[in-house]
Design a protein around this motif. Structure first.
Motif, short mmCIF file in Angstrom:
data_model
loop_
_atom_site.label_atom_id
_atom_site.label_comp_id
_atom_site.label_asym_id
_atom_site.label_seq_id
_atom_site.Cartn_x
_atom_site.Cartn_y
_atom_site.Cartn_z
N MET A 40 103.97 69.04 5.09
CA MET A 40 104.19 68.63 6.77
C MET A 40 103.83 67.26 6.67
O MET A 40 104.73 66.34 7.43
N PHE A 44 106.47 64.26 7.98
CA PHE A 44 106.14 63.42 9.13
C PHE A 44 106.27 61.89 8.45
O PHE A 44 106.90 61.09 9.27
N ARG A 45 105.80 61.52 7.43
CA ARG A 45 105.96 60.26 6.93
C ARG A 45 107.35 59.88 6.53
O ARG A 45 107.79 58.75 7.18
N GLY A 47 110.03 61.14 8.27
CA GLY A 47 110.51 60.68 9.50
C GLY A 47 110.17 59.59 10.19
O GLY A 47 110.98 58.72 10.88
N LEU A 48 109.09 59.13 9.98
CA LEU A 48 108.64 57.72 10.45
C LEU A 48 109.19 56.69 9.49
O LEU A 48 109.63 55.74 10.34
N SER A 81 112.03 58.87 16.68
CA SER A 81 111.14 59.48 16.23
C SER A 81 110.67 60.40 17.47
O SER A 81 109.32 60.82 17.45
N MET A 84 108.77 63.77 16.52
CA MET A 84 107.54 63.77 15.85
C MET A 84 106.37 63.82 16.95
O MET A 84 106.57 63.38 17.97
N VAL A 87 103.20 60.47 17.87
CA VAL A 87 103.67 59.08 17.55
C VAL A 87 103.37 58.09 18.83
O VAL A 87 103.57 58.53 19.83
N ALA A 128 102.20 57.14 13.84
CA ALA A 128 101.66 58.46 14.36
C ALA A 128 100.10 58.52 13.99
O ALA A 128 99.50 58.35 12.98
N LEU A 131 96.68 62.85 13.43
CA LEU A 131 97.19 63.89 12.91
C LEU A 131 96.28 64.93 12.51
O LEU A 131 96.44 66.31 12.17
#
Length: 158
Positions: A40, A44-45, A47-48, A81, A84, A87, A128, A131
């Protein structure tokens, strides 16, 4: 004289399977949890990073001034983003001269132009935070509290 060793009766082996299962289950669960958590985090990383790169590419599109390029980059990074959680918006976008007198980027850029000495870059950072609230950490697991995607591109001005 022969001595015969009696085999242990099944009654003596009664709780062994439960103990073996408990030890194997703990190892299996730890590995499974690590794969899910870090999978996950990597998603996420990624996607950023994609949001930051798309924002930087959007700043390359023609706009009337540098401020409009910054706003366009922020808008595109925000759109990319939105899926996510956690963010921090708006994305941090800055336009800097590539090198100052001491080789340090000059931010904000006073003037950018087509000359090589006046070249500028756009820097986009999408972050983000918090977390730890998304992934319940187990003791001993290193889960970062903040991740970021960063991108920079050289602006072409005419």
């Amino acid at each position: 004289m022969r001595t015969t060793h009696a085999l242990p009766s099944p009654r003596c082996q009664r709780g062994v399977y439960v103990i073996e299962f408990a030890m194997v289950f703990l190892i299996f669960f730890t590995l499974l949890y690590a794969v899910i958590c870090y999978g996950m985090l990597f998603a996420f990383r990624l996607g950023l990073q994609n949001a930051a790169e798309d924002g930087a590419r959007a700043a390359l599109q023609y706009q009337s001034n540098l401020g409009a390029r910054v706003l366009r980059a922020q808008d595109v990074a925000k759109i990319r983003s939105e899926w996510m959680p956690q963010v921090k918006l708006p994305a941090d976008v800055s336009i800097c001269r590539v090198e100052g007198a001491a080789g340090v980027p000059l931010c904000p850029a006073v003037s950018c132009g087509p000359a090589w000495s006046q070249r500028c870059q756009v820097h986009v950072v999408v972050e983000a935070e918090n977390l730890g609230s998304l992934l319940p950490p187990l003791p001993g697991f290193a889960v970062p509290d903040q991740i970021a995607g960063k991108a920079s591109m050289l602006l072409e001005l005419r």
